[in-house]
Design a protein around this motif. Structure first.
Motif: not given
Length: 201
Positions: A10, A20, A128-129, A160, A188, A190-192, A194, A197
């Motif tokens: 990513v 990813r 996962s990210l 992050l 892993d 946390a998703e940032t 939307a 990332e």
């Protein structure tokens, strides 16, 4: 060549890659041992599983392209890396660890061969990210502890947030010279917000 666990990059940071990972499947054994001995403690059960100790008699070769079997057994290439989860302190404490072989793409927990050994558990791992730092050399507890500490510090600087336990990945067989071995710490995150990332924000 041995099948590599797939991922997409990513973003590249100075001290790690943000990746990813799609969902994947592992054959996993829980062991109580020192960090540096956990892999050896789990190896026999995992190796027997991929060698055909499963209800379907399927054989999964650890190294490709040498894939052999007999009869009607299905032959699948083993995927790298071998993963280890559990506490890393750098001081050789006995604790609980999970050691896993990543199974080839296209398998699910439902379609993977059923182990004969109850210690071997087949588990779906969701996508996962994740942040990953690669290093060469000895994949010892001290080496993983040092890289984990550095990765967590780099994640904080990048804004992050780490989620869950890190995974310690070993890509090479024991007979490969230690200074040529490829290891990674994968954490892993946390998703940032939307799309952030993907845009590098």
């Amino acid at each position: 060549m041995t099948e590599q666990q797939p991922y997409t990059v990513v973003r590249s940071y100075p001290h790690f890659e943000l990746r990813r990972y799609p969902a994947y499947v592992v054959a996993e054994v829980q062991v109580r041992a020192e960090f540096d001995r956990a892999g050896n403690a789990a190896f026999r059960s995992l190796f027997n599983y991929i060698s055909g100790s499963n209800v379907a008699g399927r054989k999964l070769a650890m190294t490709a392209p040498v894939i052999q079997g007999s009869g009607a057994s299905t032959q699948l290439a083993m995927t790298v890396p071998v993963l280890q989860r559990g506490p890393v302190t750098g001081n050789g404490v006995t604790d609980e660890f999970a050691v896993a072989f990543v199974l080839p793409a296209g398998l699910s927990a439902a379609s993977a061969p059923v182990p004969m050994d109850p210690k071997v558990q087949i588990r779906d791992v969701p996508g996962s990210l994740a942040a990953a730092v690669r290093f060469s050399g000895n994949g010892s507890e001290a080496a993983f502890a040092k890289r984990t500490e550095g990765l967590l510090a780099a994640l904080a600087l990048a804004g992050l947030t780490a989620v869950g336990e890190p995974r310690f990945a070993r890509f090479d067989p024991p007979f490969k010279p230690w200074f040529l071995r490829h290891n990674e710490v994968v954490q892993d995150v946390a998703e940032t917000v939307a799309g952030a990332e993907a845009s590098g924000g």
